[in-house]
Scaffold this motif. Sequence first.
Motif, PDB file in Angstrom:
ATOM      1  N   GLY A  58       0.763  -1.236   0.000  1.00  0.00           N
ATOM      2  CA  GLY A  58       0.000   0.000   0.000  1.00  0.00           C
ATOM      3  C   GLY A  58       0.793   1.284   0.000  1.00  0.00           C
ATOM      4  N   GLY A  59       2.059   1.222   0.342  1.00  0.00           N
ATOM      5  CA  GLY A  59       2.862   2.427   0.327  1.00  0.00           C
ATOM      6  C   GLY A  59       3.703   2.601   1.567  1.00  0.00           C
ATOM      7  N   PHE A  60       4.181   3.828   1.749  1.00  0.00           N
ATOM      8  CA  PHE A  60       5.056   4.136   2.873  1.00  0.00           C
ATOM      9  C   PHE A  60       5.104   5.636   3.093  1.00  0.00           C
ATOM     10  CE2 PHE A  60       7.705   4.049  -0.901  1.00  0.00           C
ATOM     11  CZ  PHE A  60       8.487   5.188  -0.772  1.00  0.00           C
ATOM     12  N   VAL A  61       5.717   6.006   4.213  1.00  0.00           N
ATOM     13  CA  VAL A  61       5.978   7.406   4.535  1.00  0.00           C
ATOM     14  C   VAL A  61       7.491   7.607   4.460  1.00  0.00           C
ATOM     15  CG1 VAL A  61       5.822   9.207   6.291  1.00  0.00           C
ATOM     16  CG2 VAL A  61       3.973   7.529   6.065  1.00  0.00           C
ATOM     17  N   ALA A  62       7.914   8.651   3.779  1.00  0.00           N
ATOM     18  CA  ALA A  62       9.336   9.021   3.734  1.00  0.00           C
ATOM     19  C   ALA A  62       9.513  10.238   4.637  1.00  0.00           C
ATOM     20  CB  ALA A  62       9.769   9.328   2.312  1.00  0.00           C
ATOM     21  N   PHE A  63      10.293  10.066   5.698  1.00  0.00           N
ATOM     22  CA  PHE A  63      10.524  11.133   6.673  1.00  0.00           C
ATOM     23  C   PHE A  63      11.930  11.678   6.470  1.00  0.00           C
ATOM     24  CE2 PHE A  63      12.275  12.354  10.841  1.00  0.00           C
ATOM     25  CZ  PHE A  63      11.412  13.395  11.157  1.00  0.00           C
ATOM     26  N   PHE A  64      12.015  12.980   6.218  1.00  0.00           N
ATOM     27  CA  PHE A  64      13.285  13.657   5.999  1.00  0.00           C
ATOM     28  C   PHE A  64      13.614  14.475   7.253  1.00  0.00           C
ATOM     29  CE2 PHE A  64      11.358  12.884   1.947  1.00  0.00           C
ATOM     30  CZ  PHE A  64      12.398  12.577   1.094  1.00  0.00           C
ATOM     31  N   PRO A  65      14.634  14.087   8.013  1.00  0.00           N
ATOM     32  CA  PRO A  65      14.941  14.799   9.264  1.00  0.00           C
ATOM     33  C   PRO A  65      15.623  16.147   9.031  1.00  0.00           C
ATOM     34  CG  PRO A  65      16.486  13.008   8.938  1.00  0.00           C
ATOM     35  CD  PRO A  65      15.491  12.929   7.810  1.00  0.00           C
ATOM     36  N   TYR A  66      15.681  16.941  10.113  1.00  0.00           N
ATOM     37  CA  TYR A  66      16.345  18.256  10.077  1.00  0.00           C
ATOM     38  C   TYR A  66      17.729  18.200   9.449  1.00  0.00           C
ATOM     39  CZ  TYR A  66      13.348  20.322  13.773  1.00  0.00           C
ATOM     40  OH  TYR A  66      12.329  20.828  14.509  1.00  0.00           O
ATOM     41  N   ASP A  67      18.522  17.271   9.954  1.00  0.00           N
ATOM     42  CA  ASP A  67      19.940  17.249   9.601  1.00  0.00           C
ATOM     43  C   ASP A  67      20.204  16.845   8.154  1.00  0.00           C
ATOM     44  OD1 ASP A  67      19.120  14.684  10.118  1.00  0.00           O
ATOM     45  OD2 ASP A  67      20.855  14.139  11.311  1.00  0.00           O
ATOM     46  N   GLU A  68      19.167  16.534   7.424  1.00  0.00           N
ATOM     47  CA  GLU A  68      19.328  16.178   6.018  1.00  0.00           C
ATOM     48  C   GLU A  68      18.803  17.265   5.081  1.00  0.00           C
ATOM     49  OE1 GLU A  68      21.030  13.653   4.949  1.00  0.00           O
ATOM     50  OE2 GLU A  68      21.337  12.819   6.946  1.00  0.00           O
ATOM     51  N   CYS A  69      18.572  18.448   5.618  1.00  0.00           N
ATOM     52  CA  CYS A  69      17.972  19.519   4.821  1.00  0.00           C
ATOM     53  C   CYS A  69      18.813  19.895   3.607  1.00  0.00           C
ATOM     54  CB  CYS A  69      17.712  20.749   5.682  1.00  0.00           C
ATOM     55  SG  CYS A  69      16.323  20.527   6.792  1.00  0.00           S
ATOM     56  N   LEU A  70      20.121  19.788   3.721  1.00  0.00           N
ATOM     57  CA  LEU A  70      20.972  20.176   2.601  1.00  0.00           C
ATOM     58  C   LEU A  70      20.812  19.242   1.411  1.00  0.00           C
ATOM     59  CD1 LEU A  70      24.221  21.217   4.514  1.00  0.00           C
ATOM     60  CD2 LEU A  70      22.456  22.698   3.540  1.00  0.00           C
ATOM     61  N   SER A  71      20.494  17.981   1.672  1.00  0.00           N
ATOM     62  CA  SER A  71      20.320  17.025   0.573  1.00  0.00           C
ATOM     63  C   SER A  71      18.849  16.745   0.275  1.00  0.00           C
ATOM     64  CB  SER A  71      21.046  15.718   0.897  1.00  0.00           C
ATOM     65  OG  SER A  71      20.455  15.089   2.010  1.00  0.00           O
ATOM     66  N   LEU A  72      17.955  17.509   0.878  1.00  0.00           N
ATOM     67  CA  LEU A  72      16.520  17.273   0.742  1.00  0.00           C
ATOM     68  C   LEU A  72      16.064  17.291  -0.713  1.00  0.00           C
ATOM     69  CD1 LEU A  72      13.682  16.976   2.030  1.00  0.00           C
ATOM     70  CD2 LEU A  72      13.599  19.452   2.137  1.00  0.00           C
ATOM     71  N   GLU A  73      16.408  18.310  -1.439  1.00  0.00           N
ATOM     72  CA  GLU A  73      15.953  18.439  -2.825  1.00  0.00           C
ATOM     73  C   GLU A  73      16.407  17.253  -3.671  1.00  0.00           C
ATOM     74  OE1 GLU A  73      16.461  21.477  -6.564  1.00  0.00           O
ATOM     75  OE2 GLU A  73      16.552  22.315  -4.544  1.00  0.00           O
ATOM     76  N   TYR A  74      17.669  16.877  -3.521  1.00  0.00           N
ATOM     77  CA  TYR A  74      18.197  15.741  -4.288  1.00  0.00           C
ATOM     78  C   TYR A  74      17.497  14.439  -3.892  1.00  0.00           C
ATOM     79  CZ  TYR A  74      21.318  12.178  -6.061  1.00  0.00           C
ATOM     80  OH  TYR A  74      21.823  11.071  -6.705  1.00  0.00           O
ATOM     81  N   SER A  75      17.354  14.195  -2.606  1.00  0.00           N
ATOM     82  CA  SER A  75      16.730  12.958  -2.128  1.00  0.00           C
ATOM     83  C   SER A  75      15.285  12.851  -2.582  1.00  0.00           C
ATOM     84  CB  SER A  75      16.797  12.869  -0.600  1.00  0.00           C
ATOM     85  OG  SER A  75      18.131  12.775  -0.166  1.00  0.00           O
ATOM     86  N   MET A  76      14.544  13.953  -2.499  1.00  0.00           N
ATOM     87  CA  MET A  76      13.153  13.939  -2.948  1.00  0.00           C
ATOM     88  C   MET A  76      13.074  13.690  -4.450  1.00  0.00           C
ATOM     89  SD  MET A  76      11.345  16.883  -0.613  1.00  0.00           S
ATOM     90  CE  MET A  76       9.776  16.759  -1.418  1.00  0.00           C
ATOM     91  N   LYS A  77      13.946  14.326  -5.188  1.00  0.00           N
ATOM     92  CA  LYS A  77      13.964  14.151  -6.639  1.00  0.00           C
ATOM     93  C   LYS A  77      14.218  12.685  -7.004  1.00  0.00           C
ATOM     94  CE  LYS A  77      16.504  15.562 -10.751  1.00  0.00           C
ATOM     95  NZ  LYS A  77      17.609  16.373 -11.262  1.00  0.00           N
ATOM     96  N   MET A  78      15.195  12.067  -6.350  1.00  0.00           N
ATOM     97  CA  MET A  78      15.523  10.673  -6.641  1.00  0.00           C
ATOM     98  C   MET A  78      14.395   9.727  -6.239  1.00  0.00           C
ATOM     99  SD  MET A  78      18.252  10.921  -8.266  1.00  0.00           S
ATOM    100  CE  MET A  78      18.659   9.205  -8.458  1.00  0.00           C
ATOM    101  N   LEU A  79      13.756   9.986  -5.110  1.00  0.00           N
ATOM    102  CA  LEU A  79      12.641   9.158  -4.656  1.00  0.00           C
ATOM    103  C   LEU A  79      11.471   9.241  -5.646  1.00  0.00           C
ATOM    104  CD1 LEU A  79      11.296   7.385  -2.472  1.00  0.00           C
ATOM    105  CD2 LEU A  79      10.597   9.491  -1.354  1.00  0.00           C
ATOM    106  N   LEU A  80      11.120  10.451  -6.050  1.00  0.00           N
ATOM    107  CA  LEU A  80      10.027  10.623  -7.001  1.00  0.00           C
ATOM    108  C   LEU A  80      10.359   9.988  -8.358  1.00  0.00           C
ATOM    109  CD1 LEU A  80       8.980  14.281  -6.143  1.00  0.00           C
ATOM    110  CD2 LEU A  80       7.820  12.156  -5.469  1.00  0.00           C
ATOM    111  N   LEU A  81      11.600  10.112  -8.769  1.00  0.00           N
ATOM    112  CA  LEU A  81      12.036   9.498 -10.022  1.00  0.00           C
ATOM    113  C   LEU A  81      11.899   7.981  -9.953  1.00  0.00           C
ATOM    114  CD1 LEU A  81      13.357  10.009 -12.802  1.00  0.00           C
ATOM    115  CD2 LEU A  81      15.574   9.804 -11.658  1.00  0.00           C
TER     116      LEU A  81
END
Length: 132
Positions: A58-81
């Motif tokens: 059924g899916g999942f939740v992806a939780f991005f913590p504070y300390d990963e804010c610098l790589s947030l855009e890249y990580s989200m882009k790769m996950l969506l891709l």
Amino acid sequence: MYYKIATLTDLLCLEHHLKITMFPTEITNMAPILEHLHFNISILEDTYDKNELSELKGGFVAFFPYDECLSLEYSMKMLLLRYHLEADDFESDYVLTTITKENTSFTWHSRLYIMSDFQIVLVFPIIEERRS
């Protein structure tokens, strides 16, 4: 980097990690976010058999913590891709809370992506630096 949470066990492990690595006031500030994570995981576990892997069903939740804010855009882009999604194809985007640490505000969002019978919820902070 993000935490992939598909079951209550995953979420309890994340909560334990946060409790031993954060100050008590930070945990209190995170309460609306943790409640939201519990809500989403309970939907997955109630909808799909708890003995099966919700992540595969059924899916999942992806939780991005504070300390990963610098790589947030890249990580989200790769996950969506990975799941063939476009960033603006979300069903809903909610502001969960805003937390201020020193001169920085973190506005926490929850963004829901639905693909027929599979959902991904992204929970992430957007940073806004305050000028003194």
